[in-house]
Design a protein around this motif. Structure first.
Motif, PDB file in Angstrom:
ATOM      1  N   ASP A  54       9.503  33.213  58.104  1.00 12.16           N
ATOM      2  CA  ASP A  54       9.779  34.141  59.201  1.00 12.16           C
ATOM      3  C   ASP A  54      10.791  33.485  60.125  1.00 12.16           C
ATOM      4  OD1 ASP A  54       9.846  36.055  61.115  1.00 12.16           O
ATOM      5  OD2 ASP A  54       7.709  36.066  61.549  1.00 12.16           O
ATOM      6  N   ALA A  57      10.757  34.367  63.974  1.00 12.03           N
ATOM      7  CA  ALA A  57       9.459  34.379  64.659  1.00 12.03           C
ATOM      8  C   ALA A  57       9.569  33.974  66.123  1.00 12.03           C
ATOM      9  CB  ALA A  57       8.485  33.450  63.929  1.00 12.03           C
ATOM     10  N   GLN A  66      13.966  42.271  58.653  1.00 15.00           N
ATOM     11  CA  GLN A  66      13.817  41.401  57.487  1.00 15.00           C
ATOM     12  C   GLN A  66      14.431  42.130  56.305  1.00 15.00           C
ATOM     13  OE1 GLN A  66      12.122  38.238  56.385  1.00 15.00           O
ATOM     14  NE2 GLN A  66      13.469  38.917  54.759  1.00 15.00           N
ATOM     15  N   ALA A  80       7.042  41.050  54.906  1.00 20.03           N
ATOM     16  CA  ALA A  80       8.044  41.139  55.964  1.00 20.03           C
ATOM     17  C   ALA A  80       7.597  42.105  57.048  1.00 20.03           C
ATOM     18  CB  ALA A  80       9.381  41.575  55.379  1.00 20.03           C
ATOM     19  N   GLY A  83       5.105  41.083  59.878  1.00 18.27           N
ATOM     20  CA  GLY A  83       5.597  40.263  60.985  1.00 18.27           C
ATOM     21  C   GLY A  83       6.289  41.087  62.052  1.00 18.27           C
TER      22      GLY A  83
END
Length: 262
Positions: A54, A57, A66, A80, A83
């Motif tokens: 990630d 993040a 993503q 993906a 997140g």
């Protein structure tokens, strides 16, 4: 390498990243990317490939995507999306974004498995705004892992996915400069020998500090940060008044005498 072969090789990398050595690489890259992206500001950021990491993040931009290949599995796209990012299936050589629309693009191990790495970089340069930023992760051929991979191609017992064409740091920086993507920072990591088990990798964890000190450019993995430079563009500061910026000038004595007589 054609497009289909490129996508298959990226899938092979996805599988390798789930191995103990892959977890070792992901841990280093995640920490490095968190540090680099935390202070990059803007509105739109995209991570292309490798959903196991990630890369955005720690970034605080409101719009983060993503992007995965068209052959990515549902599980990878779901990874993906979990997140809080939007998964976009695409061809890396033809990014579905408008020109000068992105503030940040992250490419973890995309160029070395792309059919046309130059075209991927050209697309990144196109979609980045002026002063936009790109971060690239890659395997370093000038490392113990690179040597092991070279031997593996001869003995057909490779350590990393065989389809990858690993790009040296000087070569990558030359490519970036040709596209007016000025490299600013680079990081190396993963100095342990190319073992396949977590136990042996952990035994050589002390090599991280030694490698950073004694042979910093021989890490198995590098992360490069670059900024899109636009010729003729200058940052404009506050429009201060010229009069207010100058110190008050003294009035000549003769003038003062004339003014006092009036």
């Amino acid at each position: 390498m054609d497009s289909a072969a490129s996508e298959k090789s990226i899938i092979a990398l996805d599988e390798w990243l789930l191995s103990p050595a892959g977890a070792y690489v992901r841990a280093f890259e995640q920490a490095c990317l968190d540090e680099l992206t935390a202070d990059i500001f803007g509105y739109n950021a995209v991570q292309i490939g490798v959903p196991q990491i990630d890369a955005l993040a720690a970034n605080r931009m409101p719009n983060k995507w993503q992007a995965a290949t068209r052959t990515s599995t549902f599980d990878e796209l779901e990874f993906a999306a979990s997140g809080k990012q939007i998964a976009v299936a695409l061809d890396f050589a033809e990014l579905p974004f408008a020109s000068q629309s992105l503030d940040l693009v992250v490419l973890p191990h995309v160029l070395e498995f792309a059919a046309e790495p130059h075209q991927v970089l050209r697309e990144v340069e196109r979609v980045l705004i002026p002063e936009g930023q790109v971060i690239i992760c890659g395997f370093n051929p000038a490392s113990l892992w690179g040597m092991r991979q070279g031997i593996g191609k001869v003995t057909r017992s490779g350590y990393l996915p065989a389809a990858g064409e690993f790009i040296s740091m000087p070569r990558l920086k030359d490519w970036l400069k040709l596209l007016n993507l000025g490299p600013t920072r680079s990081h190396f990591g993963c100095y342990a020998p190319p073992f396949r088990t977590a136990q042996w990798i952990d035994r050589f964890s002390g090599m991280e500090a030694a490698g950073q000190r004694w042979w910093p450019y021989l890490g198995a993995v590098y992360v490069v940060h670059a900024i899109k430079r636009v010729k003729g563009m200058h940052l404009i500061g506050p429009a201060w008044s010229k009069k207010s910026s100058r110190a008050p000038q003294a009035v000549p004595a003769t003038n003062r005498e004339i003014e006092s007589r009036e």
